[in-house]
Scaffold this active site. Structure first.
Site, PDB file in Angstrom:
ATOM      1  N   ASP A 315     -16.657  -1.822  -0.231  1.00 56.16           N
ATOM      2  CA  ASP A 315     -18.065  -2.586  -0.105  1.00 56.16           C
ATOM      3  C   ASP A 315     -17.534  -3.799   0.824  1.00 56.16           C
ATOM      4  O   ASP A 315     -16.843  -3.947   1.552  1.00 56.16           O
ATOM      5  CB  ASP A 315     -18.768  -2.932  -1.290  1.00 56.16           C
ATOM      6  CG  ASP A 315     -20.243  -2.957  -0.950  1.00 56.16           C
ATOM      7  OD1 ASP A 315     -20.805  -3.441  -0.079  1.00 56.16           O
ATOM      8  OD2 ASP A 315     -20.982  -2.310  -1.863  1.00 56.16           O
ATOM      9  N   HIS A 351     -17.872  -2.875   3.950  1.00 56.01           N
ATOM     10  CA  HIS A 351     -19.018  -3.101   4.861  1.00 56.01           C
ATOM     11  C   HIS A 351     -19.023  -4.318   5.485  1.00 56.01           C
ATOM     12  O   HIS A 351     -20.075  -4.354   6.480  1.00 56.01           O
ATOM     13  CB  HIS A 351     -20.371  -2.938   3.575  1.00 56.01           C
ATOM     14  CG  HIS A 351     -20.212  -1.533   2.896  1.00 56.01           C
ATOM     15  ND1 HIS A 351     -21.197  -1.307   2.049  1.00 56.01           N
ATOM     16  CD2 HIS A 351     -19.532  -0.316   3.123  1.00 56.01           C
ATOM     17  CE1 HIS A 351     -21.102  -0.018   1.429  1.00 56.01           C
ATOM     18  NE2 HIS A 351     -20.020   0.584   2.258  1.00 56.01           N
TER      19      HIS A 351
END
Length: 535
Positions: A315, A351
């Site tokens: 992430d 991300h």
């Protein structure tokens, strides 16, 4: 000549920055160095008991990164560091008031991951060892594979992970302690995505600790892939949310040096309500498809430095947070985050490189990102929030950063579609709404001297609220070197009604953005169309 500087040090570890021109995570070229101990010290200062003098130490090697980690130093010793082309650096290591070996307390090596009884027994042994460490002393975990249930550290100690040491959490939740949302005095303990919530205790955690150092060349493994943690990323099971890899709550004067931490069940390192935290030379790792395994998430913290650290996670690499306003406007648990510096780091995949939000209701201010590499992340610098959050974000700086293979280089999104109502009309509408306590404010973002390679979607997307436009966004010396030819048109930010983009420049809607190169500014729209509704 370049003047290196000491970032931080302990009794046995030191971190030195080599701020050469062009240095980001790595130096422009490897350099030779020589480390010499200039002053002998007694073994008593080192925590030994035989009374012999330590030999003067000399070490030579090559350094390739802008932050040099020096391990295996002697306590209470003056050192001279010489690096080619740089001025000499002098520093003195801290004293160690006692060295305790964890293996002397009955630890059992190679306990199976699915042996909860063995893991609990090892946690009991480690707790005894921690208790035995004197103030200012060191607990050393030797080489070996050690499976242990969650362990709490205390103030005024160093936890040293020797090279070859792997401290891993078990795969089973049997006997796993749960951290309640609040302690007996009502202070926040557990949390989940910015709200008070019970959560499983992290494999390594500390609450209210001061003057704590975690260091070494060993590994902390959260065993996220070994259990079922990653199969229920947004759920509560047995009354608790998933644990972090390393959780620090209301801790002050914390140093994290050199170790690797991997496979966390959720966020990897989560300092919450901490002040004065230095993290240097870490390796923060998780599989790229592991859910919500953010790398380093300082929340409601002040004065945090992250330097020379390598991220490759599932992430956001770094996500700076300040809590989330409750559904009914609850705000008593909120506190601002202020004074975050990120220097000479490498962020791979993930991300986002450095992300602010979306939990930012307490306010995030004074963030500096400089001399970093972001390679293959979805976004580089990313700010995300939405109506209902409130709070303010300001004084954000990014400079001398390489964005290589980053799909959207810079994004600021005030219509982020998080939470159960994130797609509701009142969140996503581009029609002005009433300005109130739930309206987030974003201003004063400066981006300077940034190079973009293999751009896929857009160099910059700035989507503000019509009732609270983004203010004072300044971009200078931004260079788009190349585009990713295989890129497909995709909405570059997570908001509704955003059109797909490919190879676009800087776009702004409800945002005041200036750029020293007017050709980089696009007049194309971000939104497909506004939603019409009564205000």
């Amino acid at each position: 000549m370049t003047r290196p500087y000491l970032i931080a040090h302990s009794a046995r570890t030191a971190a030195v920055c080599l701020p050469l021109p062009g240095a980001r995570y790595r130096l422009p070229q490897p350099l030779a160095y020589r480390l010499t101990a200039e002053q002998a010290m007694s073994s008593k200062a080192a925590g030994h008991a035989d009374g012999a003098e330590e030999l003067l130490q000399q070490e030579e090697g090559k350094v390739e990164t802008a932050v040099l980690l020096l391990h295996g130093l002697n306590p209470s010793t003056r050192y001279r560091l010489e690096v080619d082309g740089c001025e000499a650096v002098f520093f003195e290591t801290a004293a160690c008031r006692g060295l305790v070996d964890a293996s002397a307390f009955g630890l059992t090596a190679d306990v199976a991951l699915d042996d909860p009884a063995g893991a609990v027994a090892n946690a009991v042994c480690l707790a005894r060892a921690i208790k035995a460490v004197p103030e200012g002393g060191t607990l050393r975990l030797p080489a070996g594979i050690w499976t242990a249930s969650p362990v709490a550290l205390k103030s005024d100690i160093t936890f040293h992970l020797a090279e070859g040491a792997v401290l891993r959490a078990p795969s089973s939740r049997e006997g796993w302690p749960i951290m309640p949302a609040r302690d007996a005095d009502g202070r926040l303990l557990g949390s989940w995505e910015g709200l008070p919530a019970a959560c499983y205790a992290a494999g390594i955690h500390a609450v209210g600790a001061r003057n704590l150092t975690i260091e070494g060349q060993g590994i902390i493994d959260g065993s996220g892939s070994a259990g079922d943690w990653w199969s229920w990323p947004k759920e509560t099971r047995d009354g608790a949310r998933r644990p972090r890899g390393l959780h620090l709550v209301r801790c002050d004067n914390i140093c994290l040096f050199g170790f690797t931490i991997r496979n966390a069940p959720s966020w990897t390192i989560h300092p919450h309500g901490c002040e004065g935290l230095t993290a240097v030379g870490l390796h923060i790792l998780a599989p790229h498809d592991s859910p919500n395994t953010d790398g380093f998430n300082p929340e409601s913290c002040r004065n945090v430095l992250i330097a020379g650290t390598h991220f490759s996670v599932g992430d956001d690499c770094i996500a700076i947070k300040a809590g989330k306003r409750g559904a009914e406007g609850e705000a008593e648990h909120l506190a601002e985050t202020r004074g975050i510096a990120v220097r000479h780091c490498l962020m791979e995949r993930g991300h986002g490189g450095v992300v602010i939000g979306s939990e930012m209701s307490g306010g995030v201010h004074d963030v500096m990102v400089e001399d970093c590499d972001m390679i293959g992340t979805d976004r580089g610098l990313r700010v995300k929030t939405r109506r209902g959050r409130g709070g303010a974000i300001g004084a954000i700086f990014m400079r001398r950063v390489l964005l290589d293979g980053v799909e959207t280089a810079i994004s600021v999104n005030a219509h982020y579609h998080c939470d159960a109502d994130g797609h509701a009309d009142w969140v996503q509408s581009r029609v002005p709404r009433t300005f109130d306590a739930g309206t987030p404010i974003i201003s004063d973002i400066t981006v300077d001297d940034v190079e973009i390679r293999d751009l896929a979607h857009a160099a910059g997307v700035f989507l503000g609220l019509p009732e609270a436009p983004l203010r004072n966004i300044a971009i200078s010396r931004l260079r788009i070197v190349s585009h990713a030819e295989e890129a497909e048109a995709t909405p570059p930010i997570m908001a509704d009604h955003v059109r797909p983009m490919r190879h676009e420049r800087i776009l702004a809607e409800h945002a005041e953005v200036t750029c020293d190169d007017p050709t980089l500014m696009s007049s194309a729209p971000i939104s497909l169309f506004p939603i019409r509704e009564a205000v």
